[in-house]
Design a protein around this motif. Structure first.
Motif, PDB file in Angstrom:
ATOM      1  N   SER A   1      82.194   4.619 105.152  1.00 19.90           N
ATOM      2  CA  SER A   1      81.207   4.333 104.105  1.00 19.90           C
ATOM      3  C   SER A   1      81.097   5.455 103.071  1.00 19.90           C
ATOM      4  O   SER A   1      80.081   5.562 102.386  1.00 19.90           O
ATOM      5  CB  SER A   1      79.844   4.068 104.750  1.00 19.90           C
ATOM      6  N   ILE A   2      82.120   6.267 102.947  1.00 23.66           N
ATOM      7  CA  ILE A   2      82.063   7.395 102.012  1.00 23.66           C
ATOM      8  C   ILE A   2      81.811   6.939 100.577  1.00 23.66           C
ATOM      9  O   ILE A   2      81.171   7.654  99.802  1.00 23.66           O
ATOM     10  CB  ILE A   2      83.351   8.266 102.096  1.00 23.66           C
ATOM     11  N   ASP A   3      82.248   5.735 100.241  1.00 22.92           N
ATOM     12  CA  ASP A   3      82.037   5.227  98.881  1.00 22.92           C
ATOM     13  C   ASP A   3      80.560   4.978  98.585  1.00 22.92           C
ATOM     14  O   ASP A   3      80.158   4.878  97.430  1.00 22.92           O
ATOM     15  CB  ASP A   3      82.857   3.958  98.647  1.00 22.92           C
ATOM     16  N   ARG A   4      79.733   4.898  99.634  1.00 22.43           N
ATOM     17  CA  ARG A   4      78.293   4.674  99.421  1.00 22.43           C
ATOM     18  C   ARG A   4      77.510   5.983  99.256  1.00 22.43           C
ATOM     19  O   ARG A   4      76.324   5.952  98.951  1.00 22.43           O
ATOM     20  CB  ARG A   4      77.708   3.866 100.582  1.00 22.43           C
ATOM     21  N   TYR A   5      78.171   7.108  99.486  1.00 22.06           N
ATOM     22  CA  TYR A   5      77.487   8.386  99.280  1.00 22.06           C
ATOM     23  C   TYR A   5      77.377   8.620  97.784  1.00 22.06           C
ATOM     24  O   TYR A   5      78.365   8.725  97.069  1.00 22.06           O
ATOM     25  CB  TYR A   5      78.240   9.529  99.959  1.00 22.06           C
ATOM     26  N   ASN A   6      76.142   8.680  97.295  1.00 19.08           N
ATOM     27  CA  ASN A   6      75.929   8.787  95.854  1.00 19.08           C
ATOM     28  C   ASN A   6      75.499  10.180  95.405  1.00 19.08           C
ATOM     29  O   ASN A   6      75.234  10.401  94.236  1.00 19.08           O
ATOM     30  CB  ASN A   6      74.907   7.743  95.393  1.00 19.08           C
ATOM     31  N   GLY A   7      75.378  11.106  96.328  1.00 23.51           N
ATOM     32  CA  GLY A   7      75.035  12.470  95.962  1.00 23.51           C
ATOM     33  C   GLY A   7      73.561  12.717  95.725  1.00 23.51           C
ATOM     34  O   GLY A   7      73.181  13.811  95.303  1.00 23.51           O
ATOM     35  N   GLU A   8      72.707  11.724  95.954  1.00 23.97           N
ATOM     36  CA  GLU A   8      71.265  11.907  95.739  1.00 23.97           C
ATOM     37  C   GLU A   8      70.652  12.867  96.758  1.00 23.97           C
ATOM     38  O   GLU A   8      69.601  13.443  96.508  1.00 23.97           O
ATOM     39  CB  GLU A   8      70.545  10.560  95.806  1.00 23.97           C
ATOM     40  N   CYS A   9      71.291  13.011  97.900  1.00 21.02           N
ATOM     41  CA  CYS A   9      70.809  13.951  98.914  1.00 21.02           C
ATOM     42  C   CYS A   9      71.978  14.843  99.328  1.00 21.02           C
ATOM     43  O   CYS A   9      73.130  14.581  98.975  1.00 21.02           O
ATOM     44  CB  CYS A   9      70.229  13.211 100.113  1.00 21.02           C
ATOM     45  N   LYS A  10      71.672  15.881 100.060  1.00 17.72           N
ATOM     46  CA  LYS A  10      72.726  16.760 100.539  1.00 17.72           C
ATOM     47  C   LYS A  10      73.653  15.987 101.465  1.00 17.72           C
ATOM     48  O   LYS A  10      73.222  15.062 102.163  1.00 17.72           O
ATOM     49  CB  LYS A  10      72.141  17.926 101.326  1.00 17.72           C
ATOM     50  N   MET A  11      74.897  16.406 101.520  1.00 15.25           N
ATOM     51  CA  MET A  11      75.877  15.783 102.412  1.00 15.25           C
ATOM     52  C   MET A  11      75.402  15.873 103.862  1.00 15.25           C
ATOM     53  O   MET A  11      75.524  14.920 104.625  1.00 15.25           O
ATOM     54  CB  MET A  11      77.243  16.457 102.248  1.00 15.25           C
ATOM     55  N   SER A  12      74.816  17.007 104.232  1.00 14.37           N
ATOM     56  CA  SER A  12      74.364  17.184 105.615  1.00 14.37           C
ATOM     57  C   SER A  12      73.244  16.195 105.957  1.00 14.37           C
ATOM     58  O   SER A  12      73.197  15.663 107.071  1.00 14.37           O
ATOM     59  CB  SER A  12      73.888  18.614 105.854  1.00 14.37           C
ATOM     60  N   VAL A  13      72.363  15.924 105.019  1.00 10.03           N
ATOM     61  CA  VAL A  13      71.279  14.964 105.239  1.00 10.03           C
ATOM     62  C   VAL A  13      71.853  13.565 105.409  1.00 10.03           C
ATOM     63  O   VAL A  13      71.462  12.826 106.317  1.00 10.03           O
ATOM     64  CB  VAL A  13      70.258  15.003 104.070  1.00 10.03           C
ATOM     65  N   TRP A  14      72.800  13.208 104.566  1.00 11.26           N
ATOM     66  CA  TRP A  14      73.441  11.899 104.644  1.00 11.26           C
ATOM     67  C   TRP A  14      74.145  11.733 105.992  1.00 11.26           C
ATOM     68  O   TRP A  14      74.014  10.705 106.660  1.00 11.26           O
ATOM     69  CB  TRP A  14      74.431  11.752 103.479  1.00 11.26           C
ATOM     70  N   LEU A  15      74.855  12.772 106.425  1.00 14.63           N
ATOM     71  CA  LEU A  15      75.563  12.697 107.710  1.00 14.63           C
ATOM     72  C   LEU A  15      74.588  12.616 108.886  1.00 14.63           C
ATOM     73  O   LEU A  15      74.837  11.889 109.852  1.00 14.63           O
ATOM     74  CB  LEU A  15      76.492  13.907 107.872  1.00 14.63           C
ATOM     75  N   CYS A  16      73.473  13.330 108.793  1.00 18.84           N
ATOM     76  CA  CYS A  16      72.475  13.264 109.875  1.00 18.84           C
ATOM     77  C   CYS A  16      71.802  11.892 109.912  1.00 18.84           C
ATOM     78  O   CYS A  16      71.436  11.414 110.994  1.00 18.84           O
ATOM     79  CB  CYS A  16      71.456  14.385 109.734  1.00 18.84           C
ATOM     80  N   GLN A  17      71.647  11.256 108.765  1.00 19.78           N
ATOM     81  CA  GLN A  17      71.124   9.889 108.763  1.00 19.78           C
ATOM     82  C   GLN A  17      72.098   8.948 109.470  1.00 19.78           C
ATOM     83  O   GLN A  17      71.692   8.098 110.271  1.00 19.78           O
ATOM     84  CB  GLN A  17      70.883   9.407 107.332  1.00 19.78           C
ATOM     85  N   ILE A  18      73.371   9.107 109.189  1.00 21.66           N
ATOM     86  CA  ILE A  18      74.381   8.292 109.872  1.00 21.66           C
ATOM     87  C   ILE A  18      74.352   8.598 111.368  1.00 21.66           C
ATOM     88  O   ILE A  18      74.436   7.687 112.204  1.00 21.66           O
ATOM     89  CB  ILE A  18      75.785   8.548 109.282  1.00 21.66           C
ATOM     90  N   ALA A  19      74.223   9.872 111.727  1.00 22.13           N
ATOM     91  CA  ALA A  19      74.173  10.271 113.139  1.00 22.13           C
ATOM     92  C   ALA A  19      72.980   9.622 113.839  1.00 22.13           C
ATOM     93  O   ALA A  19      73.096   9.137 114.971  1.00 22.13           O
ATOM     94  CB  ALA A  19      74.098  11.790 113.248  1.00 22.13           C
ATOM     95  N   LYS A  20      71.838   9.616 113.165  1.00 21.04           N
ATOM     96  CA  LYS A  20      70.642   9.008 113.744  1.00 21.04           C
ATOM     97  C   LYS A  20      70.876   7.519 114.010  1.00 21.04           C
ATOM     98  O   LYS A  20      70.573   7.014 115.089  1.00 21.04           O
ATOM     99  CB  LYS A  20      69.448   9.202 112.810  1.00 21.04           C
ATOM    100  N   HIS A  21      71.444   6.822 113.040  1.00 23.15           N
ATOM    101  CA  HIS A  21      71.714   5.389 113.207  1.00 23.15           C
ATOM    102  C   HIS A  21      72.770   5.150 114.284  1.00 23.15           C
ATOM    103  O   HIS A  21      72.683   4.177 115.045  1.00 23.15           O
ATOM    104  CB  HIS A  21      72.124   4.755 111.880  1.00 23.15           C
ATOM    105  N   THR A  22      73.733   6.039 114.363  1.00 19.77           N
ATOM    106  CA  THR A  22      74.755   5.937 115.416  1.00 19.77           C
ATOM    107  C   THR A  22      74.103   6.082 116.785  1.00 19.77           C
ATOM    108  O   THR A  22      74.414   5.346 117.717  1.00 19.77           O
ATOM    109  CB  THR A  22      75.836   7.015 115.204  1.00 19.77           C
ATOM    110  N   TYR A  23      73.174   7.013 116.902  1.00 21.99           N
ATOM    111  CA  TYR A  23      72.455   7.204 118.157  1.00 21.99           C
ATOM    112  C   TYR A  23      71.610   5.981 118.478  1.00 21.99           C
ATOM    113  O   TYR A  23      71.598   5.512 119.620  1.00 21.99           O
ATOM    114  CB  TYR A  23      71.589   8.462 118.070  1.00 21.99           C
ATOM    115  N   TYR A  24      70.908   5.425 117.511  1.00 16.84           N
ATOM    116  CA  TYR A  24      70.099   4.232 117.752  1.00 16.84           C
ATOM    117  C   TYR A  24      70.966   3.055 118.184  1.00 16.84           C
ATOM    118  O   TYR A  24      70.591   2.287 119.068  1.00 16.84           O
ATOM    119  CB  TYR A  24      69.291   3.857 116.505  1.00 16.84           C
ATOM    120  N   ASN A  25      72.136   2.909 117.568  1.00 13.83           N
ATOM    121  CA  ASN A  25      73.055   1.845 117.992  1.00 13.83           C
ATOM    122  C   ASN A  25      73.510   2.066 119.435  1.00 13.83           C
ATOM    123  O   ASN A  25      73.645   1.115 120.198  1.00 13.83           O
ATOM    124  CB  ASN A  25      74.270   1.765 117.060  1.00 13.83           C
TER     125      ASN A  25
END
Length: 171
Positions: free
Chosen positions: A43-67
């Motif tokens: 989903s790298i094409d959905r990264y729009n730069g509005e937040c830090k890369m680390s924040v975006w990756l941690c959001q993905i990590a959180k959703h991965t954990y919930y899944n």
């Protein structure tokens, strides 16, 4: 591809530490870190730069954990079926009497909880696990659809898991 490798090198430790805090399990955190970066690449094409890369990756990590938790929850529901199939099999010669006693007590407790279920949950659960009828056959017995039988069986499993976990919480 070099950019993705650089992103991994820059943020993998931070994502892993975040997941260790969430999971309290280093091995699981490592596994989920890999899955996080896999999802990030997809989903790298959905990264729009509005937040830090680390924040975006941690959001993905959180959703991965919930899944992961959702999958585990599904597994615990299917384990009720496995407990039913386990039955009162004859123990192997290597099995200790204490293990066999624990297995029998678990099986008896499970049956007790099954019989405390309200209808039609009890009957559908027993038809599926003991008689091994298909959902289509169960639906026909009740003059309902196959989907109704599936949903009702699933709800019966949920109720059993809640009851069993409730008993364990009281101990």
């Amino acid at each position: 591809m070099e950019d993705l490798s650089g992103i991994y090198k820059s943020y993998a430790d931070e994502v892993k530490r975040f997941l260790i805090c969430l999971t309290t399990n280093v091995d699981l955190a490592e596994e989920l870190t890999q899955e996080t970066f896999y999802q990030a690449v997809k989903s790298i094409d959905r990264y729009n730069g509005e937040c830090k890369m680390s924040v975006w990756l941690c959001q993905i990590a959180k959703h991965t954990y919930y899944n992961h938790l959702k999958k585990e929850k599904r597994y615990s529901h299917s384990s009720v079926e496995q407990m039913m199939e386990m039955g009162l099999d004859v123990p192997s010669n290597a099995e200790l009497p204490e293990v066999e006693l624990a297995r029998r007590n678990t099986f008896i407790s499970l049956h007790r909880e099954i019989h405390l279920l309200k209808e039609p949950y009890r009957e559908i659960f027993l038809l599926r696990t003991s008689v091994h009828l298909s959902f289509k056959e169960i639906g026909e017995i009740f003059d309902k659809s196959e989907n109704w039988a599936r949903v009702t069986f699933y709800r019966a499993k949920l109720k059993l898991v809640e009851r069993i976990q409730g008993d364990q919480d009281e101990l």
